[in-house]
Structure formats: structure tokens, C-alpha cells
Design a protein around this motif. Structure first.
Motif, PDB file in Angstrom:
ATOM      1  N   VAL A 346      36.846  56.286  65.702  1.00  0.00           N
ATOM      2  CA  VAL A 346      37.427  57.299  66.589  1.00  0.00           C
ATOM      3  C   VAL A 346      37.672  58.567  65.774  1.00  0.00           C
ATOM      4  N   VAL A 347      37.308  59.708  66.340  1.00  0.00           N
ATOM      5  CA  VAL A 347      37.535  60.989  65.677  1.00  0.00           C
ATOM      6  C   VAL A 347      38.525  61.791  66.516  1.00  0.00           C
ATOM      7  N   ASN A 348      39.686  62.059  65.951  1.00  0.00           N
ATOM      8  CA  ASN A 348      40.651  62.921  66.615  1.00  0.00           C
ATOM      9  C   ASN A 348      40.286  64.378  66.341  1.00  0.00           C
ATOM     10  N   LEU A 349      40.005  65.121  67.409  1.00  0.00           N
ATOM     11  CA  LEU A 349      39.647  66.532  67.265  1.00  0.00           C
ATOM     12  C   LEU A 349      40.848  67.454  67.413  1.00  0.00           C
ATOM     13  N   VAL A 350      41.975  66.952  67.888  1.00  0.00           N
ATOM     14  CA  VAL A 350      43.151  67.792  68.104  1.00  0.00           C
ATOM     15  C   VAL A 350      43.690  68.197  66.731  1.00  0.00           C
ATOM     16  N   SER A 351      43.696  69.502  66.452  1.00  0.00           N
ATOM     17  CA  SER A 351      43.855  69.923  65.063  1.00  0.00           C
ATOM     18  C   SER A 351      44.857  71.042  64.823  1.00  0.00           C
ATOM     19  N   ASP A 352      45.171  71.827  65.824  1.00  0.00           N
ATOM     20  CA  ASP A 352      46.052  72.986  65.627  1.00  0.00           C
ATOM     21  C   ASP A 352      47.438  72.641  66.140  1.00  0.00           C
ATOM     22  N   LEU A 353      48.367  72.409  65.215  1.00  0.00           N
ATOM     23  CA  LEU A 353      49.701  71.967  65.614  1.00  0.00           C
ATOM     24  C   LEU A 353      50.398  72.985  66.499  1.00  0.00           C
ATOM     25  N   ASP A 354      50.177  74.280  66.253  1.00  0.00           N
ATOM     26  CA  ASP A 354      50.841  75.301  67.069  1.00  0.00           C
ATOM     27  C   ASP A 354      50.452  75.211  68.533  1.00  0.00           C
ATOM     28  N   LEU A 355      49.242  74.752  68.800  1.00  0.00           N
ATOM     29  CA  LEU A 355      48.755  74.665  70.176  1.00  0.00           C
ATOM     30  C   LEU A 355      48.763  73.245  70.724  1.00  0.00           C
ATOM     31  N   SER A 356      49.165  72.279  69.898  1.00  0.00           N
ATOM     32  CA  SER A 356      48.955  70.879  70.274  1.00  0.00           C
ATOM     33  C   SER A 356      50.176  69.994  70.125  1.00  0.00           C
ATOM     34  N   SER A 357      51.312  70.549  69.752  1.00  0.00           N
ATOM     35  CA  SER A 357      52.467  69.697  69.432  1.00  0.00           C
ATOM     36  C   SER A 357      52.903  68.848  70.618  1.00  0.00           C
ATOM     37  N   ASP A 358      52.665  69.342  71.850  1.00  0.00           N
ATOM     38  CA  ASP A 358      53.138  68.604  73.023  1.00  0.00           C
ATOM     39  C   ASP A 358      52.192  67.479  73.443  1.00  0.00           C
ATOM     40  N   VAL A 359      50.988  67.425  72.878  1.00  0.00           N
ATOM     41  CA  VAL A 359      50.046  66.378  73.279  1.00  0.00           C
ATOM     42  C   VAL A 359      49.710  65.419  72.140  1.00  0.00           C
ATOM     43  N   LEU A 360      50.096  65.755  70.906  1.00  0.00           N
ATOM     44  CA  LEU A 360      49.679  64.942  69.771  1.00  0.00           C
ATOM     45  C   LEU A 360      50.172  63.500  69.863  1.00  0.00           C
ATOM     46  N   ALA A 361      51.390  63.314  70.352  1.00  0.00           N
ATOM     47  CA  ALA A 361      51.919  61.947  70.423  1.00  0.00           C
ATOM     48  C   ALA A 361      51.092  61.101  71.383  1.00  0.00           C
ATOM     49  N   SER A 362      50.729  61.686  72.532  1.00  0.00           N
ATOM     50  CA  SER A 362      49.925  60.920  73.494  1.00  0.00           C
ATOM     51  C   SER A 362      48.509  60.697  72.973  1.00  0.00           C
ATOM     52  N   VAL A 363      47.971  61.670  72.247  1.00  0.00           N
ATOM     53  CA  VAL A 363      46.642  61.498  71.657  1.00  0.00           C
ATOM     54  C   VAL A 363      46.682  60.398  70.604  1.00  0.00           C
ATOM     55  N   GLU A 364      47.785  60.319  69.863  1.00  0.00           N
ATOM     56  CA  GLU A 364      47.929  59.260  68.862  1.00  0.00           C
ATOM     57  C   GLU A 364      47.910  57.889  69.525  1.00  0.00           C
ATOM     58  N   VAL A 365      48.636  57.757  70.633  1.00  0.00           N
ATOM     59  CA  VAL A 365      48.650  56.479  71.358  1.00  0.00           C
ATOM     60  C   VAL A 365      47.250  56.135  71.857  1.00  0.00           C
ATOM     61  N   LEU A 366      46.576  57.143  72.413  1.00  0.00           N
ATOM     62  CA  LEU A 366      45.223  56.914  72.917  1.00  0.00           C
ATOM     63  C   LEU A 366      44.273  56.519  71.786  1.00  0.00           C
ATOM     64  N   ALA A 367      44.326  57.248  70.674  1.00  0.00           N
ATOM     65  CA  ALA A 367      43.430  56.966  69.553  1.00  0.00           C
ATOM     66  C   ALA A 367      43.620  55.545  69.042  1.00  0.00           C
ATOM     67  N   GLU A 368      44.867  55.114  68.934  1.00  0.00           N
ATOM     68  CA  GLU A 368      45.132  53.776  68.395  1.00  0.00           C
ATOM     69  C   GLU A 368      44.790  52.676  69.386  1.00  0.00           C
ATOM     70  N   SER A 369      44.744  53.009  70.691  1.00  0.00           N
ATOM     71  CA  SER A 369      44.483  51.991  71.707  1.00  0.00           C
ATOM     72  C   SER A 369      43.075  51.424  71.618  1.00  0.00           C
ATOM     73  N   PHE A 370      42.161  52.129  70.950  1.00  0.00           N
ATOM     74  CA  PHE A 370      40.785  51.643  70.854  1.00  0.00           C
ATOM     75  C   PHE A 370      40.607  50.618  69.733  1.00  0.00           C
ATOM     76  N   GLY A 371      41.590  50.512  68.847  1.00  0.00           N
ATOM     77  CA  GLY A 371      41.511  49.519  67.788  1.00  0.00           C
ATOM     78  C   GLY A 371      40.401  49.766  66.782  1.00  0.00           C
ATOM     79  N   ARG A 372      40.083  51.025  66.564  1.00  0.00           N
ATOM     80  CA  ARG A 372      39.026  51.394  65.627  1.00  0.00           C
ATOM     81  C   ARG A 372      39.622  52.289  64.535  1.00  0.00           C
TER      82      ARG A 372
END
Length: 601
Positions: A346-372
Motif C-alpha cells: 500500500v502506498v499512502n499518497l497523502v503527504s502535506d500535513l497543512d492540507l491533510s491533518s483532518d484526514v490523516l487519521a482515517s487514511v491511516e486506518v484505511l491503509a492498515e485495514s489492507f494488511g499489507r
């Protein structure tokens, strides 16, 4: 009184008479009559492969692919080596959307009849749509060998070359297709797409308009003209065309993403979110396939449309790995088992904290859900804003990390008189020098703060990094795993240096110096400077990211920016010498995917 005798019913036809009548109708090019005969005598049609096959093709002409498919199967049941029936079955499957199942049909057709240009074309078109460009090109070339005037094959090959950046060849193919079929809107679309890639937006729009004059409401002309208009700064017109295209194909991924992006960029986040959610509900929004057809690894990439993301298109284009792109939204629901079942990494593309702080936690959950395994784990993006980077790199040996802090505009106005000037001010979440200024008076700082209203800003100490010759040099390196690879050198007259805004196209010595840097970076960065870069790599801890930096007159690395949001691309018109180094970065990225997935590199 005896009733008049009934006319001889078609049902009374013998099979030979039936086939003779069918042959006469086909020779007379009476498609409607042939279709009526065949549909009126289905039992006779099922008794002969030619009749069943003919009915299948007539139903295809009538745009009834679902009805055509069983007739091709009937023909193949009677004649298992019937090349034309395999080709027809493939076309019927394309018409019903079963494109994956269609490809083997054309493979069989060209094996049985290698002189059939149409089957070679359809095989090539399907391979191209799967991202298997090299195999697609070979198939299309075979179609054109058999029929040099096959304009659909010319078009598809032109799109392959356009996507690969082979613009001169693409233009030639486009011109030939236009010569053969000037009334086909698709020919004008291809020419417009090439012009758009070359930055000739006026010519692109003229081509799309020509296509629309031939086919009012052509979907691809609408979509691609909208993109060109947006690049010209005509946002409202672009959005209107995108909405028009989406109305024609409400479930089309391309139209949903285009309209979503334009709605977002022009202020209607609710409409944009609706588009992106609809796209996300369909699973991966993009499928990129290895250019060789045999992927070394498969990646699942997570992209958040309301955040800042790593530019990924050039990393996957022409690569030798497969990649699926998934739209990541907190409120979306995903079949993670189905989506990620064949992904290796899995490649996380979300990269700019200034524009992404409100979604990073949910993206982290999604990324880990694939078990890769995860590249650029979302948890590591926290701490990569400019202020945090400045603190983390403050004491790197042989580096100069200007102090940076985040400040609200109202607070800045109050502090303006006490600042040590000059300072660099920029709006948080911006890149490329946008909304960034070097200010040397308190009044200028106050004016900047006033204009910023309630925005969040970054305040950075200015470090003079001018070289001994008075020019300013900005170097970009890309970190891929443990590798540190040069990407470009921009040489400018002033402190704010961006490659596209320099005089480098007009100055051979500047281009020569950039090429020398790319080929021999050790001539410019000493062992101490390279050690500083390696320490920065270690401290940041991301798998893939970049740095923009300069060198002061003591040879120390002056850090401007460090993040995973930096662009790497091969659209280097006039600077083509950069492309081998871009390809080296892309190859390193593929190696990173393989290592992260636990494969041999």
C-alpha cells in the motif's frame, strides 16, 4: 368457397434456401432484410455457423451486443475454430462491458486468422486500456500492416504515443487519421490531447471545438476541453463543460473526478464530495498496468482529494509495476478484502500535513485495514509540516536549517515591529513559491498579514545562499528508500528560484551546469554535504520524499523544503537530458515497492 392459399411461410424454407436467401440479402447490403430473415427463423439460424455468426454481427450493428453474444456462442458450438465468431464474441463482450473476458476472444481470433486487421486492432485497443503499452503497440502495428488506412488503429496508436510523450510520432499519426477520417470527432480529440500535452492550449481548444461541431456533446471533447480551459484560467467555463459531460455519463469515473476537482477548486465542496464519494463507491478509480504486461509488483495507492498528495502520475506512467488508485474519504465505505486482495504493498499518497491533518487519521486506518506493508505510513506524515521539520533538522551537521514557525496573520501584525528582518512569509499549504514573499520592513510584514486576513502563515528566517557568481542555485534531490538521487538544478537571478521561471531555456551554460550536476553530483556536494543529506533522510524517516536546498559559500546544505509532495516528471521540454535521471528515480521507486513487499530486488 375455398380460402385463398396462404403465402409460403419463411418457416417452410429449407436450410439451403434459407442460406441462399441470406447470401442474397448480404450481397445486396440489405442489413435490415437480413436481420428480419434471421430473427424470423431462429431455429434455422442455429443450424448453421454462418447464419448464427451473421445474426450476431447484425445485432452488433443494431447496437444490441447483449443479444448478439449468444449467437456468436451458437456459431462456435457448431464450428469451434470459427475466427470471425471469436472476434464477434469479443466485440459483443466489449459492448456489454466485459472487457476482461473479451481479450482472450481476440487472442483466439488472431491465432486462427492472423490476416484479420480488425481483430489485431481490438486486441491492441484492449491491451492499451489495460496499460500494456508495448504489447498493444505491437498488435496495432500488425493491424496497420494489414490495413495501412485503418484510422481507428492509427488513433489508438496515437494515444499510446501521446501518453508515452512521443509527441512527434503522435502528431504524425493524428494527421494521418484526420486525413482519412476528417469527420470523426475522435480524430480531433487526439490532436487536441497532443496539443494540450505540448502546452498549446489554444490549438487544443480549437481541435476540441472542431470535434464538437461534428458531434455535439461528444463526451471526450467536453472533458478534455474542460481540462484545457481550466489550465487557461477559465474555471467557470471548464466547470460548465465538465458538468455537461457528467450529465451524459453520470457514473463515468473520469467525469466524476474531473467535475469533483473543478467543483472543489471553485468552492463547492459539497458538490465535489458527492462526485468523489460516487467515484470511491466504485472501487479503485484508476488502474495502471505494467508497460511490459508482466508486473514486478502491485501497489494500491491511497489518494485523498481534499488533501495534499504526492504527485504519482509520472511514477506509474511507463513503469513495470501495476498500481490501483483508491479515493480515500473518511465517510466512504470500502470492501477492503476485495480491493486489496491482490495488492502486494500500500502506498499512502497523502503527504502535506497543512492540507491533510483532518484526514490523516482515517487514511491511516484505511491503509492498515489492507494488511499489507505501507510506504510512507500516514503516522510518519505527522511531524512533516515546515515548523516541525525546522525543529527536527536544526542541528544537522554541515546543514543550515532556517528557523520556521507557524503564525496566524493577526498575531503576525502584532509582532511585526519586533521581527529580525528580512524574513520569508508564506501561506501554509502552498508550494511552488505561491503566496510567498521576502520582506525587509515592518510595514511590508503588516501589509502581508493584512492581506492574509485569517490565514495561517509560516515565518522563516532568510538565509542568503547566493553563489560566488551572484546567481542563486536550488537543487532538488529525491530520497527513495536509502538512495539519494539528483532530480534537477535550477539557477536563477533572485532568491526565489523555480525551474520553469528561470532563464535556463535561453542560457546554454545553465543547462550545461544542470546536466553536469545530474551526472556528477559529487562535484557540487562534498562528502560532508552528502552526509548531511543522509542524516536528513534518516531523521525524516519516510520511504519516499524530496528536498529542495541550496549550498552556502561554505558548502553547507541550506534546507528550503523537505516533504513527500514534490513533483517528479518527464515533461522536460528543452531539458530532455533530465529524463534518464527521472527514469532512474522511477526505477528506484519500483525497487522500493518490491523491497517493501518483501520481494527480491
Amino acid at each position: 368457397m375455398h380460402p385463398a392459399p396462404l403465402p409460403v411461410a419463411e418457416a417452410c424454407l429449407s436450410l439451403p434456401d434459407f442460406l441462399a436467401r441470406l447470401a442474397d440479402l448480404i450481397e445486396a447490403q440489405d442489413a435490415q432484410g437480413a436481420l428480419a430473415l434471421l430473427t424470423g427463423e431462429p431455429e434455422l439460424a442455429r443450424q448453421h455457423p454462418v447464419a448464427a455468426n451473421s445474426l450476431g454481427y447484425l445485432l452488433l450493428q443494431a447496437e444490441r451486443p447483449g443479444e448478439a453474444e449468444p449467437w456468436f456462442r451458437a456459431a462456435l458450438a457448431l464450428k469451434p475454430d470459427y475466427a470471425a465468431a471469436f472476434a464477434g464474441l469479443g466485440m459483443a463482450m466489449i459492448g456489454t462491458g466485459a472487457t476482461t473476458a473479451a481479450l482472450p476472444m481476440f487472442e483466439k481470433a488472431v491465432t486462427l486468422n492472423p490476416e484479420d486487421a480488425s481483430s489485431w486492432y481490438h486486441r491492441g485497443a484492449l491491451l492499451a486500456d489495460r496499460g500494456q503499452a508495448a504489447l498493444a503497440e505491437m498488435s496495432l502495428e500488425q493491424a496497420l500492416r494489414l490495413n495501412p488506412d485503418y484510422h481507428l488503429a492509427l488513433l489508438k496508436k496515437g494515444h499510446l504515443y501521446e501518453a508515452a510523450g512521443r509527441f512527434n510520432e503522435a502528431v504524425q499519426l493524428s494527421a494521418r487519421a484526420l486525413q482519412l477520417a476528417p469527420d470523426d470527432a475522435a480524430c480531433w480529440t487526439l490532436f487536441g490531447d497532443i496539443m494540450q500535452k505540448l502546452g498549446r492550449l489554444d490549438q487544443a481548444i480549437e481541435a476540441y471545438d472542431q470535434g464538437l461541431s461534428l458531434s455535439a456533446g461528444d463526451f471526450y471533447c467536453l472533458c478534455n476541453k474542460a481540462q484545457a480551459l481550466e489550465k487557461q484560467g477559465h474555471g467557470p467555463q471548464a466547470l460548465a463543460l465538465a458538468r455537461q459531460a457528467l450529465a451524459k455519463r453520470p457514473d463515468n469515473i473520469d467525469a466524476l473526478l474531473l467535475t469533483g476537482n473543478l467543483e472543489r477548486d471553485h468552492g463547492d465542496r459539497q458538490a465535489a464530495r458527492a462526485c468523489f464519494l460516487k467515484a470511491a463507491s466504485q472501487g479503485p478509480a484508476r488502474h495502471y498496468r505494467a508497460i511490459s504486461g508482466e508486473a514486478s509488483v502491485k501497489a494500491l495507492m491511497l489518494f485523498a482529494p481534499f488533501a495534499g498528495n504526492t504527485p504519482y502520475e509520472d511514477l506509474v506512467e511507463g513503469a513495470n509495476f501495476d498500481a490501483d488508485l483508491l479515493i480515500a474519504l473518511p465517510e466512504a465505505r470500502y470492501d477492503t478484502a476485495g480491493i486489496g486482495e491482490d495488492a502486494d504493498v500500500v502506498v499512502n499518497l497523502v503527504s502535506d500535513l497543512d492540507l491533510s491533518s483532518d484526514v490523516l487519521a482515517s487514511v491511516e486506518v484505511l491503509a492498515e485495514s489492507f494488511g499489507r506493508p505501507i510506504i510512507n505510513h500516514p503516522a510518519r506524515i505527522f511531524g512533516t509540516d515546515r515548523a516541525s521539520i525546522a525543529r527536527r533538522l536544526q542541528d544537522v551537521s554541515h546543514a543550515v536549517m532556517p528557523m520556521t514557525r507557524r503564525i496566524e496573520a493577526a498575531e503576525l501584525k502584532e509582532a511585526a515591529e519586533s521581527l529580525a528582518l528580512p524574513v520569508i512569509l508564506r501561506h501554509a499549504g502552498t508550494h511552488g513559491g505561491d503566496r510567498m514573499e521576502l520582506l525587509d520592513t515592518a510595514d511590508a510584514v503588516k501589509a502581508f498579514a493584512e492581506e492574509a486576513a485569517d490565514a495561517s502563515l509560516y515565518l522563516t528566517d532568510y538565509v542568503d545562499y547566493a553563489s560566488a557568481d551572484g546567481f542563486f542555485r536550488k537543487y532538488r534531490w529525491v530520497f527513495v528508500g536509502e538512495e539519494i538521487l539528483p532530480y534537477h538544478l535550477a539557477i536563477g537571478d533572485g532568491w526565489k528560484v523555480h525551474h520553469a521561471a528561470t532563464r535556463m531555456k535561453d542560457e546554454a551554460w545553465m543547462r550545461d551546469e544542470e546536466l553536469d550536476f545530474l551526472n556528477n553530483p559529487g562535484r557540487y556536494f562534498s562528502a560532508d554535504a552528502m552526509a548531511a543529506l543522509d542524516e536528513i533522510r534518516r531523521r525524516i524517516g519516510l520511504d519516499y520524499f524530496g528536498i529542495d536546498c541550496g549550498l552556502d559559500r561554505q558548502g553547507r546544505v541550506v534546507v528550503f523544503e523537505v516533504n513527500a509532495s514534490m513533483l517528479v516528471h518527464e515533461r522536460n521540454f528543452g531539458f530532455e537530458y533530465k529524463n534518464p535521471h527521472v527514469r532512474r528515480i522511477k526505477q528506484a521507486f519500483e525497487g522500493l515497492l518490491r523491497r517493501k513487499a518483501g520481494m527480491e530486488d
